[in-house]
Design a protein around this motif. Sequence first.
Motif, PDB file in Angstrom:
ATOM      1  N   ASP A  43       0.828  -1.202   0.000  1.00 41.66           N
ATOM      2  CA  ASP A  43       0.000   0.000   0.000  1.00 41.66           C
ATOM      3  C   ASP A  43       0.864   1.254   0.000  1.00 41.66           C
ATOM      4  O   ASP A  43       0.550   2.236  -0.686  1.00 41.66           O
ATOM      5  CB  ASP A  43      -0.910   0.028   1.235  1.00 41.66           C
ATOM      6  N   VAL A  44       1.949   1.228   0.772  1.00 42.39           N
ATOM      7  CA  VAL A  44       2.837   2.387   0.849  1.00 42.39           C
ATOM      8  C   VAL A  44       3.439   2.682  -0.519  1.00 42.39           C
ATOM      9  O   VAL A  44       3.467   3.837  -0.969  1.00 42.39           O
ATOM     10  CB  VAL A  44       3.959   2.156   1.880  1.00 42.39           C
ATOM     11  N   LYS A  45       3.915   1.654  -1.185  1.00 47.60           N
ATOM     12  CA  LYS A  45       4.484   1.846  -2.514  1.00 47.60           C
ATOM     13  C   LYS A  45       3.457   2.441  -3.460  1.00 47.60           C
ATOM     14  O   LYS A  45       3.742   3.396  -4.206  1.00 47.60           O
ATOM     15  CB  LYS A  45       5.000   0.515  -3.068  1.00 47.60           C
ATOM     16  N   THR A 154       3.015   5.898   8.151  1.00 52.94           N
ATOM     17  CA  THR A 154       3.398   5.067   9.283  1.00 52.94           C
ATOM     18  C   THR A 154       2.266   4.149   9.721  1.00 52.94           C
ATOM     19  O   THR A 154       1.092   4.407   9.430  1.00 52.94           O
ATOM     20  CB  THR A 154       3.810   5.956  10.477  1.00 52.94           C
ATOM     21  N   ALA A 155       2.637   3.078  10.435  1.00 54.39           N
ATOM     22  CA  ALA A 155       1.640   2.206  11.049  1.00 54.39           C
ATOM     23  C   ALA A 155       1.158   2.797  12.369  1.00 54.39           C
ATOM     24  O   ALA A 155       0.170   2.335  12.938  1.00 54.39           O
ATOM     25  CB  ALA A 155       2.226   0.813  11.287  1.00 54.39           C
ATOM     26  N   GLY A 156       1.870   3.798  12.861  1.00 53.21           N
ATOM     27  CA  GLY A 156       1.462   4.462  14.093  1.00 53.21           C
ATOM     28  C   GLY A 156       1.884   3.762  15.362  1.00 53.21           C
ATOM     29  O   GLY A 156       1.425   4.116  16.444  1.00 53.21           O
ATOM     30  N   LEU A 190      -1.502   4.015   8.272  1.00 55.63           N
ATOM     31  CA  LEU A 190      -2.079   2.911   7.522  1.00 55.63           C
ATOM     32  C   LEU A 190      -2.509   1.816   8.485  1.00 55.63           C
ATOM     33  O   LEU A 190      -1.867   1.600   9.515  1.00 55.63           O
ATOM     34  CB  LEU A 190      -1.078   2.339   6.523  1.00 55.63           C
ATOM     35  N   GLY A 191      -3.574   1.118   8.140  1.00 56.36           N
ATOM     36  CA  GLY A 191      -4.028   0.018   8.978  1.00 56.36           C
ATOM     37  C   GLY A 191      -5.482   0.176   9.379  1.00 56.36           C
ATOM     38  O   GLY A 191      -6.055   1.269   9.310  1.00 56.36           O
ATOM     39  N   VAL A 221      -4.311  11.641   9.585  1.00 59.19           N
ATOM     40  CA  VAL A 221      -5.363  10.976   8.819  1.00 59.19           C
ATOM     41  C   VAL A 221      -5.061   9.486   8.834  1.00 59.19           C
ATOM     42  O   VAL A 221      -3.899   9.074   8.916  1.00 59.19           O
ATOM     43  CB  VAL A 221      -5.424  11.505   7.363  1.00 59.19           C
ATOM     44  N   THR A 222      -6.101   8.660   8.788  1.00 57.73           N
ATOM     45  CA  THR A 222      -5.937   7.206   8.776  1.00 57.73           C
ATOM     46  C   THR A 222      -6.594   6.637   7.532  1.00 57.73           C
ATOM     47  O   THR A 222      -7.672   7.069   7.127  1.00 57.73           O
ATOM     48  CB  THR A 222      -6.579   6.569  10.030  1.00 57.73           C
TER      49      THR A 222
END
Length: 268
Positions: A43-45, A154-156, A190-191, A221-222
């Motif tokens: 997803d990041v890519k 980030t995954a947070g 993300l997540g 934001v998520t």
Amino acid sequence: MAAPDSHAAMDLSVHEKTLQQLRCFDTMFLVDDSVHMQPYWGDVKTLIERIAPICAQHDPDGIDLYFVNHRPGGLLAKLPGLQSIRKSGYTRIGGFVGNMLLTEKGAQVGAIFDSVKPAGKCNMGARLGGLLKWYCDKFKAGDEKAALNIVVLTAGQFDDDIKAPLITAARMLDEMKAPMHQAGVQLFRLGGPNIARQKTLQHLDDELHKEAATRDIVDTVTWSGHGESMSDAELLKVVLGAVIKKIDMRASELHLDSLAPGMRAERD
């Protein structure tokens, strides 16, 4: 500079006036490449491949890409004193060959992600703090005039203190009497639903500046992602680091002129 023709290209003409303000921002992407990001790496890519060309198209000197752990040049580049903060990432990304976005050394942005494997801890505070200090020092010295826009993916799940460097940067900007919107950090998590991580980001967004009695430099934001496409509005929020209204407010506060972007410091 023409944007590449690809399936990722979008019609953002309705937001073009706002996007033009990116010419006045020094845009950096900071990517969490810790073990916590393994489920989201694809997803990041995808997100970077969609977001970066939009930023690069509107940034006269290109954008910069940093990772929490990865450094160009491998393990030796992580040793103290061997690499300045700005050379610890990929800078001046902005050229296109076909539909491929390239770094200044010709590396494809997508290929960078293929070579980086998420692993290790997420010392986001140390990495983000280093970038913010570099910027604040350059701004204080008069070497950097462009407003700063850091987009953090980030995954947070942070393994060090992220609050302290944000407070330190905000206080430095306050002490220098910098315009209120001179620097902004967009934390993009993300997540799926995660109460603890969401509370952490919400606190950073809504409460941290109140507790520290400083300016507010954080937005969050998520996105649950996993192959789902983002709307134009969602993408624009990530690209610009805030909702359109707030970006327009930053542009007004900073007296930004998209036809005359601010001076950038050298990548030293």
